[in-house]
Design an enzyme around this catalytic site. Structure first.
Site, PDB file in Angstrom:
ATOM      1  CB  THR A  17       6.129  -5.062   1.410  1.00 37.90           C
ATOM      2  OG1 THR A  17       6.351  -3.882   2.190  1.00 37.90           O
ATOM      3  CG2 THR A  17       4.780  -4.988   0.740  1.00 37.90           C
ATOM      4  CG  HIS A  39      -1.139  -0.608   6.544  1.00 35.59           C
ATOM      5  ND1 HIS A  39      -0.553  -0.054   5.433  1.00 35.59           N
ATOM      6  CD2 HIS A  39      -1.254   0.393   7.460  1.00 35.59           C
ATOM      7  CE1 HIS A  39      -0.331   1.236   5.667  1.00 35.59           C
ATOM      8  NE2 HIS A  39      -0.755   1.529   6.883  1.00 35.59           N
ATOM      9  CG  PHE A  87      -0.467  -1.484  -6.479  1.00 27.73           C
ATOM     10  CD1 PHE A  87      -1.053  -1.043  -5.299  1.00 27.73           C
ATOM     11  CD2 PHE A  87       0.752  -0.939  -6.850  1.00 27.73           C
ATOM     12  CE1 PHE A  87      -0.447  -0.081  -4.500  1.00 27.73           C
ATOM     13  CE2 PHE A  87       1.379   0.016  -6.052  1.00 27.73           C
ATOM     14  CZ  PHE A  87       0.771   0.448  -4.871  1.00 27.73           C
ATOM     15  CG  ASN A  89       1.230  -7.407   2.613  1.00 25.87           C
ATOM     16  OD1 ASN A  89       0.118  -7.078   3.013  1.00 25.87           O
ATOM     17  ND2 ASN A  89       2.141  -6.525   2.254  1.00 25.87           N
ATOM     18  NE  ARG A  99       3.530  -7.092   5.485  1.00 24.84           N
ATOM     19  CZ  ARG A  99       3.874  -5.821   5.563  1.00 24.84           C
ATOM     20  NH1 ARG A  99       5.155  -5.477   5.590  1.00 24.84           N
ATOM     21  NH2 ARG A  99       2.953  -4.881   5.615  1.00 24.84           N
ATOM     22  CE  LYS A 153      -2.312  -4.850   4.098  1.00 30.10           C
ATOM     23  NZ  LYS A 153      -1.403  -4.835   2.935  1.00 30.10           N
ATOM     24  NE  ARG A 156       7.833   0.322   7.601  1.00 29.26           N
ATOM     25  CZ  ARG A 156       6.966   0.102   6.618  1.00 29.26           C
ATOM     26  NH1 ARG A 156       5.673   0.186   6.845  1.00 29.26           N
ATOM     27  NH2 ARG A 156       7.376  -0.207   5.409  1.00 29.26           N
TER      28      ARG A 156
END
Length: 143
Positions: A93, A117, A59, A114, A104, A11, A87
Site C-alpha cells: 500500500t 485499489h 483518513f 497510491n 505502486r 485511482k 495484490r
C-alpha cells in the site's frame, strides 16, 4: 487453483498521469482478464459508500476527497487466484515499501495517492464488484 474475480480501481492520480494502459497491460500479462470495466468520476456518495468500512478512521475524509478528485477506472478482473495475484502486482500500500516493478513502486507517489485499489479477499471482491457492476454488466471471457 481457483479461478476468482477481484475488483481493481485505477485511482485519480494514475489516471491523471496517463498510466491506464500500462497498468491494465500488467494485469493482462499476469493472466488477469477484465470481465467488466467502467471509466467514471465517483460522486461523494459513491466514494463514501464504497469506503464505508473506514468511516470512523481519521483518513476517511481525505480518502473520499481524493477518490472524487478525478476519474477512475473500475474493473472486475478474472483469473487464477485473482485476489492474491492482483495484490502482488499492485505491491505494498505504501509505495516506499513496494517491491520494484510493482504498480505502486512505479506509479504511486504516497500512501494516500497510491495509484490503485485491489480487493483484499474473495469476500471483499464479491461485495466490491457488486457495488459497481450489475450481473448483466459482467462478461466472462470465453476466448
Amino acid at each position: 487453483m481457483a479461478v476468482e474475480r477481484t475488483l481493481s480501481i485505477i485511482k485519480p492520480d494514475a489516471v491523471g498521469k496517463n498510466h491506464i494502459g500500462e497498468i491494465i497491460a500488467r494485469f493482462e500479462k499476469a493472466g488477469l482478464k477484465p470481465v467488466a470495466m467502467k471509466y467514471k468520476h465517483l460522486s461523494q456518495a459513491e466514494a463514501e459508500g464504497f469506503y464505508a468500512e473506514h468511516k470512523e478512521r481519521g483518513f476517511f475524509a481525505d480518502l473520499v476527497a481524493f477518490m472524487t478528485s478525478g476519474p477512475v477506472v473500475v474493473s472486475a478482473l478474472e483469473g487464477e487466484n485473482a485476489v492474491l495475484a492482483h495484490r502482488e502486482i499492485l505491491g505494498a500500500t505504501n509505495p516506499k515499501e513496494a517491491a520494484p516493478g510493482t504498480i505502486r513502486a512505479d506509479f504511486a507517489t504516497s500512501i494516500d495517492e497510491n495509484a490503485a485499489h485491489g480487493s483484499d479477499s474473495v469476500a471483499s471482491a464479491e461485495r466490491e464488484i457488486a457495488y459497481f457492476f450489475a450481473a448483466d454488466e459482467i462478461f466472462p471471457r470465453t476466448r
